[in-house]
Design an enzyme around this catalytic site. Structure first.
Site, PDB file in Angstrom:
ATOM      1  N   LYS A 210       4.141 -34.312  10.010  1.00  0.00           N
ATOM      2  CA  LYS A 210       4.305 -32.827  10.504  1.00  0.00           C
ATOM      3  C   LYS A 210       5.055 -32.947  12.090  1.00  0.00           C
ATOM      4  O   LYS A 210       6.276 -32.047  12.347  1.00  0.00           O
ATOM      5  CB  LYS A 210       3.018 -32.121  10.554  1.00  0.00           C
ATOM      6  CG  LYS A 210       3.137 -30.771  11.148  1.00  0.00           C
ATOM      7  CD  LYS A 210       1.891 -30.019  11.227  1.00  0.00           C
ATOM      8  CE  LYS A 210       1.927 -28.754  11.866  1.00  0.00           C
ATOM      9  NZ  LYS A 210       0.661 -27.917  11.892  1.00  0.00           N
ATOM     10  N   GLU A 216       1.192 -44.709  14.417  1.00  0.00           N
ATOM     11  CA  GLU A 216       1.274 -45.183  13.197  1.00  0.00           C
ATOM     12  C   GLU A 216       2.376 -44.979  12.153  1.00  0.00           C
ATOM     13  O   GLU A 216       2.904 -45.980  11.919  1.00  0.00           O
ATOM     14  CB  GLU A 216      -0.195 -45.242  12.382  1.00  0.00           C
ATOM     15  CG  GLU A 216      -1.453 -45.592  12.985  1.00  0.00           C
ATOM     16  CD  GLU A 216      -1.926 -44.411  13.836  1.00  0.00           C
ATOM     17  OE1 GLU A 216      -1.210 -43.172  14.478  1.00  0.00           O
ATOM     18  OE2 GLU A 216      -3.169 -44.234  13.859  1.00  0.00           O
ATOM     19  N   GLY A 274      -1.900 -30.191   9.172  1.00  0.00           N
ATOM     20  CA  GLY A 274      -1.770 -31.133   8.324  1.00  0.00           C
ATOM     21  C   GLY A 274      -2.619 -31.441   7.020  1.00  0.00           C
ATOM     22  O   GLY A 274      -2.222 -31.702   6.098  1.00  0.00           O
ATOM     23  N   ARG A 275      -4.041 -31.148   7.173  1.00  0.00           N
ATOM     24  CA  ARG A 275      -4.753 -31.386   6.162  1.00  0.00           C
ATOM     25  C   ARG A 275      -4.707 -30.264   5.202  1.00  0.00           C
ATOM     26  O   ARG A 275      -5.469 -30.240   3.807  1.00  0.00           O
ATOM     27  CB  ARG A 275      -6.281 -31.562   6.628  1.00  0.00           C
ATOM     28  CG  ARG A 275      -6.805 -30.523   7.650  1.00  0.00           C
ATOM     29  CD  ARG A 275      -8.006 -30.712   8.321  1.00  0.00           C
ATOM     30  NE  ARG A 275      -8.527 -29.650   9.375  1.00  0.00           N
ATOM     31  CZ  ARG A 275      -7.761 -29.676  10.551  1.00  0.00           C
ATOM     32  NH1 ARG A 275      -7.019 -30.393  11.032  1.00  0.00           N
ATOM     33  NH2 ARG A 275      -8.202 -28.755  11.330  1.00  0.00           N
ATOM     34  N   LYS A 517      -6.461 -41.445  20.824  1.00  0.00           N
ATOM     35  CA  LYS A 517      -5.075 -41.700  20.897  1.00  0.00           C
ATOM     36  C   LYS A 517      -4.481 -42.142  22.262  1.00  0.00           C
ATOM     37  O   LYS A 517      -3.813 -43.013  22.639  1.00  0.00           O
ATOM     38  CB  LYS A 517      -4.146 -40.754  20.333  1.00  0.00           C
ATOM     39  CG  LYS A 517      -4.463 -40.275  18.930  1.00  0.00           C
ATOM     40  CD  LYS A 517      -3.533 -39.112  18.304  1.00  0.00           C
ATOM     41  CE  LYS A 517      -3.766 -38.756  17.094  1.00  0.00           C
ATOM     42  NZ  LYS A 517      -3.102 -37.383  16.774  1.00  0.00           N
TER      43      LYS A 517
HETATM   44  O1  LIG Z   1       1.659 -35.285  10.171  1.00  0.00           O
HETATM   45  P1  LIG Z   1       1.543 -35.966  11.512  1.00  0.00           P
HETATM   46  O2  LIG Z   1       1.919 -35.254  12.333  1.00  0.00           O
HETATM   47  O3  LIG Z   1       2.045 -37.273  11.444  1.00  0.00           O
HETATM   48  O4  LIG Z   1      -0.016 -36.069  11.415  1.00  0.00           O
HETATM   49  C1  LIG Z   1      -0.859 -37.040  10.990  1.00  0.00           C
HETATM   50  C2  LIG Z   1      -2.316 -36.595  11.058  1.00  0.00           C
HETATM   51  O5  LIG Z   1      -2.651 -37.216  12.413  1.00  0.00           O
HETATM   52  C3  LIG Z   1      -3.459 -36.386  13.461  1.00  0.00           C
HETATM   53  O6  LIG Z   1      -3.909 -37.299  14.402  1.00  0.00           O
HETATM   54  C4  LIG Z   1      -4.335 -35.552  12.705  1.00  0.00           C
HETATM   55  O7  LIG Z   1      -5.764 -35.950  13.056  1.00  0.00           O
HETATM   56  C5  LIG Z   1      -4.131 -35.071  11.225  1.00  0.00           C
HETATM   57  O8  LIG Z   1      -4.780 -33.804  11.341  1.00  0.00           O
HETATM   58  C6  LIG Z   1      -2.685 -35.354  11.046  1.00  0.00           C
HETATM   59  O9  LIG Z   1      -2.675 -34.996   9.617  1.00  0.00           O
END
Ligand SMILES: O=P(O)(O)OC[C@H]1O[C@H](O)[C@H](O)[C@@H](O)[C@@H]1O
Length: 563
Positions: A210, A216, A274-275, A517
């Site tokens: 997103k 990662e 995201g979820r 993080k």
């Molecule tokens: O889709 P992205 O921006 O890479 O995020 C990936 C994931 O990392 C974050 O740290 C959140 O904890 C998640 O809710 C999210 O889905």
């Protein structure tokens, strides 16, 4: 607005809970009228919650609680695109991802539904071109392998749906000879696993993020970009990336900066958490590239079917509302901190992991919407495994150790029936014999007296006693297919909403993942300096410094075994 714990409904439930703690499911289940009132059929699903520690009065009180928390008003606010994610100033519109083309859902006066369908049309067209060999790799080979890079919400939902749908014969036929692998962990072993045996010339990498900043995912994307550039020869690097890397992201400028062709970016919006993003390009792109868009349309239709049910069914007949209210009852009023998700379907093996993120990242909060510390615990510990495997693993604890509310998910028909001529039952009936037996074993248990009658030796009786009174509910569907997979997804998404609405928290932010993080950044800087010869480890407490020293001094091959 005062917290929900000050409402009459809350106080009534708290007092009622003390009375209900003195009842036993053995007695409650003896009342056939009660049992039939605690079971509903809707949208092809049977939802039986008669094995919850509730009576009719409890359900009345829970309905009052829903009223006191203004659940229906909050639900309407979500569906209408209000910015209910207040800490990020965003709407919460995963329901728009599966809305009919003709629907209207406004955010800041702009209808979002046509935007959704533009991206879906783009995915349909692109996946069709890849599946038919019209869009090919840089050396002209057809792209039969997909590696989907992403983590958290950009991974868990798509993987759960992939595992569920790949067991559907019609989908398996389209996917024949194709590979879809997920690369989530930054552990280099995951890179090795994801690429093992694949020819880069036949591989399309989908970067799913997103934000397009997740550490990662970005490192894995750079790693696979190199893997592609090393493995696809005879053409320039730009062409290799254009032909072999696409993205699902809401941060289009960052994607193009990375080198991916803007024509191959499949967007989504800040109102997709995201979820909650499985139905956006996050899931739809890699899954359509594997199973074809038409099958995924059935999945969206299933999710939409439950959205409509959640939005319109009276709350007493509303499955996600009931699931959510019972979650509140079990965790907040009866004090059960965990729950187990037990699909009696091997194809749902990754569903518990998806629910873990969906629920724990959404409702694992410490303050209400007003920033005040909650006077109760929100969120539960979710875990699970497919039955019957779990029975041979952790059910011991559920039967005789802690009380953990359990959620049984089953299907009437198997996609791959097995019926051996000399067996008394088919494999599906064998599986489902357990599905029906376990909830009663948990609820009814087994008494010392029963063991006595059975002639069990006295000294063994305490060990063989089952206290029972362990709550569960059962969700029974016709068959696991793309449609019911979509239904299941939406049921659990909306259950999370219901619980968050009652607790008065923001289920749609996740500030709790940030601190780790930030600290990792500091470690990264130290490791870089140490690798460049800096001898001193500074800025950490003595415990972390000692661990870092141990790590550094054991991290080259010549340093031998770590212990
Ligand atoms: O889709 P992205 O921006 O890479 O995020 C990936 C994931 O990392 C974050 O740290 C959140 O904890 C998640 O809710 C999210 O889905």
């Amino acid at each position: 607005m005062p917290g929900i714990e000050t409402s009459t409904a809350w106080k009534t439930l708290a007092a009622h809970a003390e009375r209900m703690k003195r009842t036993h499911l053995r007695d409650l289940l003896g009342d056939a009228a009660r049992n039939s009132a605690l079971s509903i059929k809707a949208n092809g699903i049977l939802f039986d919650f008669s094995r919850q520690n509730v009576n009719i009065e409890t359900m009345d009180f829970l309905m009052d609680l829903a009223g006191a928390a203004m659940l229906e008003e909050k639900r309407a606010a979500m569906f209408s695109g209000e910015k209910i994610n207040v800490t990020e100033g965003r709407a919460v519109l995963h329901v728009a991802l599966r809305a009919e083309r003709s629907a209207t859902i406004l955010v800041d006066g702009v209808n979002q539904v046509p935007l959704v369908h533009d991206v879906l049309d783009h995915i349909k067209d692109f996946s069709h071109r890849v599946l038919t060999g019209t869009f090919v790799g840089a050396t002209g080979k057809s792209l039969k392998n997909i590696i989907s890079i992403g983590i958290g919400g950009s991974y868990l939902g798509p993987e759960f749906v992939y595992e569920a749908i790949k067991c559907v014969p019609q989908a398996a036929e389209v996917a024949e000879g194709r590979t879809l692998r997920f690369l989530a962990n930054v552990d280099p072993v995951d890179v090795a696993r994801a690429t093992k045996g694949l020819n880069p010339e036949e591989t399309l990498v989908v970067v799913v993020s997103k934000t397009f900043t997740t550490a990662e995912t970005m490192l894995n994307a750079r790693t696979l970009r190199k893997w592609l550039l090393d493995g696809v020869k005879g053409t320039g690097p730009e062409e290799v990336i254009r032909r072999h890397m696409v993205a699902a992201s809401s941060a289009v400028p960052l994607v193009t900066e990375f080198g991916i062709d803007s024509a191959n970016v499949f967007g989504f919006w800040d109102w997709v958490g995201g979820r909650y993003s499985v139905c956006s390009a996050v899931g739809m792109l890699p899954l359509s590239l594997t199973f074809g868009f038409e099958i995924l349309e059935q999945f969206l239709a299933g999710a939409r079917n439950i959205d409509e049910h959640f939005a319109t069914a009276p709350i007493r007949q509303n499955i996600p509302v009931l699931m959510g209210l019972l979650g509140i009852w079990n965790s907040t009023f009866l004090g059960h901190e965990s729950r187990a998700i037990l699909p009696y379907a091997q194809a749902l093996l990754r569903f518990p992991a998806h629910v873990q993120q969906l629920d724990m990242e959404s409702n694992g909060k410490r303050v209400g919407l007003d920033g005040q510390e909650l006077p109760f615990q929100a969120g539960e510990v979710n875990f699970g495994e497919p039955g019957t495997n779990g029975q041979h693993s952790f059910y011991q604890l559920i039967h005789q150790g802690r009380t953990i509310p359990t959620e049984f998910i089953g299907f009437a028909r198997s996609q791959y029936p097995v019926e051996l001529p000399n067996e008394v039952v088919s494999s599906q009936d064998e599986l489902m014999s357990n599905f029906f037996a376990q909830p009663d074993a948990l609820a009814l248990g087994k008494t010392l007296e029963q063991l006595d009658v059975e002639g069990v030796k006295e000294e063994l009786r305490p060990h063989k006693t089952f206290p029972g009174n362990r709550p569960s509910f059962s969700l029974l569907f016709g068959q696991l297919d793309p449609f019911t997979t979509g239904q299941l997804l939406a049921l659990y998404e909306h259950r999370v909403f219901v619980q968050g609405a009652i607790w008065g928290i923001n289920s749609f932010d996740q500030w709790g993942v940030e601190l780790g993080k930030v600290l990792a950044k500091q470690v990264r800087t130290q490791l870089t300096a140490s690798r460049q010869g800096e001898k001193i480890i500074s800025g950490f407490n003595s415990s972390t410094a000692a661990m870092l020293n141990f790590y550094l001094s054991n991290s080259s091959e010549s340093s031998g075994s770590a212990v």
